[in-house]
Design a protein around this motif. Structure first.
Motif, short mmCIF file in Angstrom:
data_model
loop_
_atom_site.label_atom_id
_atom_site.label_comp_id
_atom_site.label_asym_id
_atom_site.label_seq_id
_atom_site.Cartn_x
_atom_site.Cartn_y
_atom_site.Cartn_z
N GLY A 1 0.79 -1.22 0.00
CA GLY A 1 0.00 0.00 0.00
C GLY A 1 0.82 1.27 0.00
N CYS A 2 2.18 1.17 0.03
CA CYS A 2 3.04 2.36 0.07
C CYS A 2 3.30 2.85 -1.35
CB CYS A 2 4.35 2.05 0.78
SG CYS A 2 4.15 1.59 2.52
N SER A 3 2.30 3.41 -1.96
CA SER A 3 2.38 3.84 -3.35
C SER A 3 3.10 5.17 -3.48
CB SER A 3 0.96 3.97 -3.92
OG SER A 3 0.99 4.71 -5.12
N HIS A 4 3.94 5.29 -4.50
CA HIS A 4 4.52 6.58 -4.86
C HIS A 4 3.71 7.14 -6.01
CE1 HIS A 4 8.16 6.44 -2.33
NE2 HIS A 4 8.08 5.13 -2.51
N GLY A 5 2.43 7.41 -5.74
CA GLY A 5 1.56 7.92 -6.78
C GLY A 5 0.81 6.82 -7.49
N ILE A 6 -0.26 7.20 -8.17
CA ILE A 6 -1.10 6.25 -8.89
C ILE A 6 -0.79 6.38 -10.38
CG2 ILE A 6 -3.47 5.57 -9.39
CD1 ILE A 6 -4.27 6.85 -6.73
N GLY A 7 -0.10 5.39 -10.89
CA GLY A 7 0.28 5.39 -12.30
C GLY A 7 0.95 4.08 -12.63
N ILE A 8 1.67 4.04 -13.75
CA ILE A 8 2.43 2.86 -14.12
C ILE A 8 3.78 2.94 -13.44
CG2 ILE A 8 3.42 1.52 -16.00
CD1 ILE A 8 0.40 1.53 -16.02
N HIS A 9 4.07 1.95 -12.59
CA HIS A 9 5.32 1.93 -11.83
C HIS A 9 6.34 1.03 -12.52
CE1 HIS A 9 3.89 3.75 -7.86
NE2 HIS A 9 2.84 3.76 -8.65
N LEU A 10 7.51 1.57 -12.77
CA LEU A 10 8.62 0.81 -13.33
C LEU A 10 9.86 1.09 -12.49
CD1 LEU A 10 7.03 2.48 -15.91
CD2 LEU A 10 8.08 0.55 -17.11
N VAL A 11 10.89 0.27 -12.66
CA VAL A 11 12.13 0.48 -11.91
C VAL A 11 13.27 0.70 -12.90
CG1 VAL A 11 11.35 -0.86 -9.94
CG2 VAL A 11 12.63 -1.99 -11.73
N PRO A 12 14.31 1.46 -12.50
CA PRO A 12 15.44 1.72 -13.39
C PRO A 12 16.09 0.44 -13.88
CG PRO A 12 15.52 3.18 -11.49
CD PRO A 12 14.44 2.17 -11.21
N SER A 13 16.72 0.50 -15.04
CA SER A 13 17.28 -0.70 -15.65
C SER A 13 18.33 -1.36 -14.77
CB SER A 13 17.89 -0.35 -17.02
OG SER A 13 18.93 0.61 -16.88
N LYS A 14 19.06 -0.60 -13.97
CA LYS A 14 20.12 -1.18 -13.13
C LYS A 14 19.55 -1.86 -11.88
CE LYS A 14 21.05 3.04 -10.46
NZ LYS A 14 22.10 4.01 -10.06
N CYS A 15 18.26 -1.65 -11.58
CA CYS A 15 17.64 -2.22 -10.37
C CYS A 15 16.79 -3.43 -10.73
CB CYS A 15 16.80 -1.16 -9.67
SG CYS A 15 17.72 0.31 -9.15
N SER A 16 17.36 -4.34 -11.49
CA SER A 16 16.58 -5.47 -11.99
C SER A 16 16.05 -6.37 -10.89
CB SER A 16 17.40 -6.29 -12.98
OG SER A 16 18.64 -6.67 -12.43
N LEU A 17 16.74 -6.47 -9.74
CA LEU A 17 16.27 -7.33 -8.66
C LEU A 17 14.92 -6.87 -8.13
CD1 LEU A 17 16.68 -9.69 -6.72
CD2 LEU A 17 17.98 -8.15 -5.23
N LEU A 18 14.73 -5.55 -8.06
CA LEU A 18 13.44 -5.03 -7.60
C LEU A 18 12.32 -5.46 -8.54
CD1 LEU A 18 14.29 -1.36 -6.54
CD2 LEU A 18 13.88 -3.33 -5.05
N ALA A 19 12.58 -5.39 -9.83
CA ALA A 19 11.57 -5.79 -10.81
C ALA A 19 11.36 -7.29 -10.79
CB ALA A 19 12.00 -5.33 -12.21
N ALA A 20 12.46 -8.05 -10.78
CA ALA A 20 12.36 -9.51 -10.79
C ALA A 20 11.62 -10.03 -9.56
CB ALA A 20 13.75 -10.13 -10.87
N SER A 21 11.76 -9.34 -8.44
CA SER A 21 11.11 -9.76 -7.20
C SER A 21 9.59 -9.63 -7.28
CB SER A 21 11.63 -8.94 -6.02
OG SER A 21 13.01 -9.14 -5.83
N ALA A 22 9.11 -8.85 -8.24
CA ALA A 22 7.66 -8.67 -8.40
C ALA A 22 7.07 -9.67 -9.39
CB ALA A 22 7.35 -7.25 -8.86
#
Length: 317
Positions: A139-160
């Motif tokens: 629930g800790c949203s940084h705004g309501i929109g399409i959330h993506l992560v920087p290319s160098k932070c792939s672990l954050l994306a992969a964890s989702a």
């Protein structure tokens, strides 16, 4: 540990946005290597784009990089009338935002996590409201929109990501127009720029780990570029957000749903399916889904299914 790789620094990929990718829009473009009806091109080992993306993803995977295997990388090409229009539209908006900010549109690459059907839908039809907020945590949203992560932070994306029945996970690498981003605090319900000065949102102005493209711009400021499928058996996420090896038998939700359907009556199974659908739409958290499964199916049945799944995998290996 190898340094994290930022795709923006790799000319072999970024030069495509300076015109090369649009050269194929001419009628005499060489398309013999793939069907004109298929907008996705399979990139093989040794291809510069493939190798840059592979290096970028693995360099950001931290301790699980050694057990992470890239299966395929597919490029979203500019073939077909609709996809050509999307590429040209992205260039037009890039130019417009650049003029707005003195020549720099602040274009970056960002990861978006989703299942194979979800990513296929985005490639075919674009982003929709159901894709909003995919990287919100508890629930800790940084705004309501399409959330993506920087290319160098792939672990954050992969964890989702959630592995399918074959253990495959999927990430969509997108080109993003950030323009001038504004700081969006955790828990914010902001859904559009606070003023005409800004174009997007970030969780940190100096070292962002979360890009927010507002819904009004989601199909103008985001260009889906590559689909990456991969396996990462050790990829689990604790509440602290770090990957770790599980201490107990584990099975993906998708596989668990399939096995539960063979052991439960339709009424109880439908209740679990509805709850799982809410989870996939990010309406409920993972712990809420698990609690409902335990409540409806019972711990004994779940434990038996997980144990059988583990035993079968041991036999295969």
């Amino acid at each position: 540990m190898a340094a994290q790789v930022e795709i923006e620094d790799q000319a072999s990929v970024t030069n495509l946005d300076n015109g090369e990718i649009f050269d194929s829009l001419s009628d005499d473009a060489d398309s013999s290597s793939f069907s004109k009806t298929d907008s996705l091109i399979l990139l093989g080992e040794g291809n510069p784009e493939h190798d840059v993306i592979k290096t970028c993803l693995l360099s950001g995977m931290g301790v699980v990089s050694s057990d992470t295997t890239i299966v395929t990388i597919r490029k979203n090409s500019s073939e077909g009338i609709t996809t050509r229009a999307k590429f040209l539209s992205f260039r037009i908006f890039t130019d417009a935002v650049a003029r707005k900010h003195g020549g720099d549109a602040n274009v970056k690459y960002g990861w978006y996590a989703g299942s194979k059907p979800e990513i296929q839908s985005i490639i075919s039809y674009g982003f929709s409201n159901r894709d909003v907020g995919k990287f919100e945590n508890d629930g800790c949203s940084h705004g309501i929109g399409i959330h993506l992560v920087p290319s160098k932070c792939s672990l954050l994306a992969a964890s989702a990501t959630e592995p399918d029945e074959e253990g495959l996970r999927y990430l969509l690498l997108c080109r993003l127009i950030l323009g001038k981003p504004e700081l969006i605090i955790s828990g914010s319900k902001q859904s559009y720029p606070s003023s005409a000065e800004f174009d997007s949102g970030v969780d940190d102005l100096h070292n962002p780990r979360n890009y927010v493209i507002w819904s009004c711009n989601m199909n103008s400021f985001i260009l889906p570029s590559y689909i990456v499928s991969f396996r990462s058996p050790r990829l689990r996420v604790s509440r602290g957000g770090f990957a770790a090896r599980p201490s107990s038998p584990w099975v993906s939700f998708a596989a668990l749903m399939s096995m539960l359907s063979k052991s439960m009556d339709p009424s109880r199974m439908n209740l679990i399916i509805r709850t799982y659908d809410d989870f996939r739409k990010r309406k409920i958290r993972r712990d809420q889904l698990v609690r409902k499964m335990r409540e409806v199916a019972g711990d004994n049945l779940l434990a038996e299914i997980i144990k059988n799944h583990r035993d079968k995998n041991k036999i295969k290996n």
